[in-house]
Design an enzyme around this catalytic site. Sequence first.
Site, PDB file in Angstrom:
ATOM      1  CB  SER A 165      28.879  57.683  71.752  1.00  0.00           C
ATOM      2  OG  SER A 165      28.049  57.586  70.624  1.00  0.00           O
TER       3      SER A 165
ATOM      4  CE1 TYR B  65      27.817  62.722  71.776  1.00  0.00           C
ATOM      5  CE2 TYR B  65      27.525  61.138  69.986  1.00  0.00           C
ATOM      6  CZ  TYR B  65      27.441  61.461  71.330  1.00  0.00           C
ATOM      7  OH  TYR B  65      27.000  60.534  72.232  1.00  0.00           O
TER       8      TYR B  65
ATOM      9  CE  LYS C 224      29.688  61.501  74.954  1.00  0.00           C
ATOM     10  NZ  LYS C 224      29.513  61.516  76.415  1.00  0.00           N
TER      11      LYS C 224
HETATM   12  N1  UFG Z   1      15.521  58.704  61.391  1.00  0.00           N
HETATM   13  C1  UFG Z   1      14.493  58.790  60.475  1.00  0.00           C
HETATM   14  N2  UFG Z   1      13.447  59.617  60.770  1.00  0.00           N
HETATM   15  C2  UFG Z   1      13.381  60.379  61.895  1.00  0.00           C
HETATM   16  C3  UFG Z   1      14.470  60.302  62.817  1.00  0.00           C
HETATM   17  C4  UFG Z   1      15.533  59.454  62.541  1.00  0.00           C
HETATM   18  O1  UFG Z   1      14.504  58.129  59.438  1.00  0.00           O
HETATM   19  O2  UFG Z   1      12.398  61.107  62.073  1.00  0.00           O
HETATM   20  C5  UFG Z   1      16.619  57.755  61.130  1.00  0.00           C
HETATM   21  C6  UFG Z   1      18.002  58.379  61.063  1.00  0.00           C
HETATM   22  O3  UFG Z   1      18.251  58.914  59.786  1.00  0.00           O
HETATM   23  C7  UFG Z   1      18.869  57.164  61.425  1.00  0.00           C
HETATM   24  C8  UFG Z   1      17.997  56.360  62.388  1.00  0.00           C
HETATM   25  O4  UFG Z   1      16.665  56.855  62.203  1.00  0.00           O
HETATM   26  O5  UFG Z   1      19.073  56.389  60.276  1.00  0.00           O
HETATM   27  C9  UFG Z   1      18.385  56.572  63.841  1.00  0.00           C
HETATM   28  O6  UFG Z   1      18.507  57.984  64.051  1.00  0.00           O
HETATM   29  P1  UFG Z   1      18.665  58.625  65.492  1.00  0.00           P
HETATM   30  O7  UFG Z   1      18.739  60.095  65.306  1.00  0.00           O
HETATM   31  O8  UFG Z   1      17.620  58.094  66.412  1.00  0.00           O
HETATM   32  O9  UFG Z   1      20.041  58.012  66.023  1.00  0.00           O
HETATM   33  P2  UFG Z   1      21.518  58.013  65.400  1.00  0.00           P
HETATM   34  O10 UFG Z   1      21.791  56.594  64.978  1.00  0.00           O
HETATM   35  O11 UFG Z   1      21.724  59.073  64.396  1.00  0.00           O
HETATM   36  O12 UFG Z   1      22.400  58.413  66.663  1.00  0.00           O
HETATM   37  C10 UFG Z   1      22.176  57.844  67.943  1.00  0.00           C
HETATM   38  C11 UFG Z   1      22.496  58.894  69.002  1.00  0.00           C
HETATM   39  C12 UFG Z   1      23.972  59.224  68.971  1.00  0.00           C
HETATM   40  C13 UFG Z   1      24.773  57.926  69.081  1.00  0.00           C
HETATM   41  C14 UFG Z   1      24.348  56.939  68.020  1.00  0.00           C
HETATM   42  C15 UFG Z   1      25.066  55.636  68.241  1.00  0.00           C
HETATM   43  O13 UFG Z   1      21.714  60.063  68.799  1.00  0.00           O
HETATM   44  O14 UFG Z   1      24.267  60.065  70.055  1.00  0.00           O
HETATM   45  O15 UFG Z   1      22.950  56.709  68.098  1.00  0.00           O
HETATM   46  O16 UFG Z   1      24.600  54.647  67.378  1.00  0.00           O
HETATM   47  F1  UFG Z   1      26.070  58.196  68.915  1.00  0.00           F
END
Ligand code: UFG
Length: 344
Positions: free
Chosen positions: A136, A160, A164
């Site tokens: 990841s 997490y 990984k």
């Molecule tokens: N976000 C919002 N509103 C929401 C949901 C998410 O603003 O309702 C934002 C989050 O704060 C973040 C972005 O959207 O800034 C992306 O969030 P995600 O939860 O979709 O994804 P993450 O980037 O946090 O994490 C994902 C995977 C991880 C992986 C990572 C690698 O969930 O397992 O991408 O980039 F490691």
Amino acid sequence: MRGRLWLGGNCGGGNRVMGMSIGVTGGAGYIGAHIVRLLERAGHAVVVIDDLSYGYATRAGHAELVQLDLADTAELPRLQAALDGCSAVVHVAGRKQVGESVERPAWYYQQNVGGMANLLLAMEAQGVGRLVFSSSAATYGEPSVGRVREDIDMKPINPYGESKLVGEWLARDAVRAWGLRAVNLRYFNVAGAGWDDLGDPAVLNLIPMVFQKLAAHRQPVIFGDDYPTEDGTCVRDYIHVLDIASAHMIALDYLDGDDRPFDAFNIGTGAGNSVRQVIEMIGEVTGLDVTPEIAPRRAGDPPVLIGEVERINRVFGWKADYDLRSIVDSSWRAWQASPDVGRR
Ligand code: UFG
């Protein structure tokens, strides 16, 4: 591009791994099921190993399904038996929620690191010498550069990402110890659906979270609009799950034909989209009002995380085929079409 040959389900007579069994851990889950479908379409026999905690047996295709928890050491004999006759393993199974990992670090290590250790023990015992490991971008932590190369210092910021990274080390050590050949694929933000019945069943990431709000006639939420980015919201590299799956096909081929025993590649697009841009695209695709509500920042979100994909492009000849519109469009179709999508 070699891997594109596999997508049509006709991999041709020259394919060296044609007809061998491939073990896919997590093959009943969102990403794993896409890999299983491509493998089956390319003529492979597949053994799916999945605890069905998030997966669905119906997604495992025609594969033999062995239901077990990889992290349970008592299951080692069954795991070993499941790998009998496999030429390679694609290891997708694992826990992947950052917040949950912060709350339950020991359990995350037990699940992700313990599961990996048991898998490697079983592979060694069965002489299964090739591994494609789902790593990841969370292994990078909060890089100060805009586009992350594979060789930067790895400084994960949550259990997490740490689990990984340790998984990658375990694979590297098995390469040294008993001759495993391994490729670590570092996923960026996976989304979309290759088929309507294989959409993401979980509501844990931005796109399904927005869909869930819209389905409840509520506003989508942006976690923070005061980041040092162009529009103030976080920027991520969104990659279509079918692009992720095709990279695994090429990785298997590469392990079969290349001399390098161990390597790591980013799987992303090399381009970023902000949370606001993703929500706007959801508005365009669905035709719904997506006026967002601005909430405080969520803990642990790096402002920008984009993959440098020059290496995978050069070494595998792979690059992403799908753009943000295809990702959102396919996610939306799957969300509407399939009863299990977005329901876990
Ligand atoms: N976000 C919002 N509103 C929401 C949901 C998410 O603003 O309702 C934002 C989050 O704060 C973040 C972005 O959207 O800034 C992306 O969030 P995600 O939860 O979709 O994804 P993450 O980037 O946090 O994490 C994902 C995977 C991880 C992986 C990572 C690698 O969930 O397992 O991408 O980039 F490691």
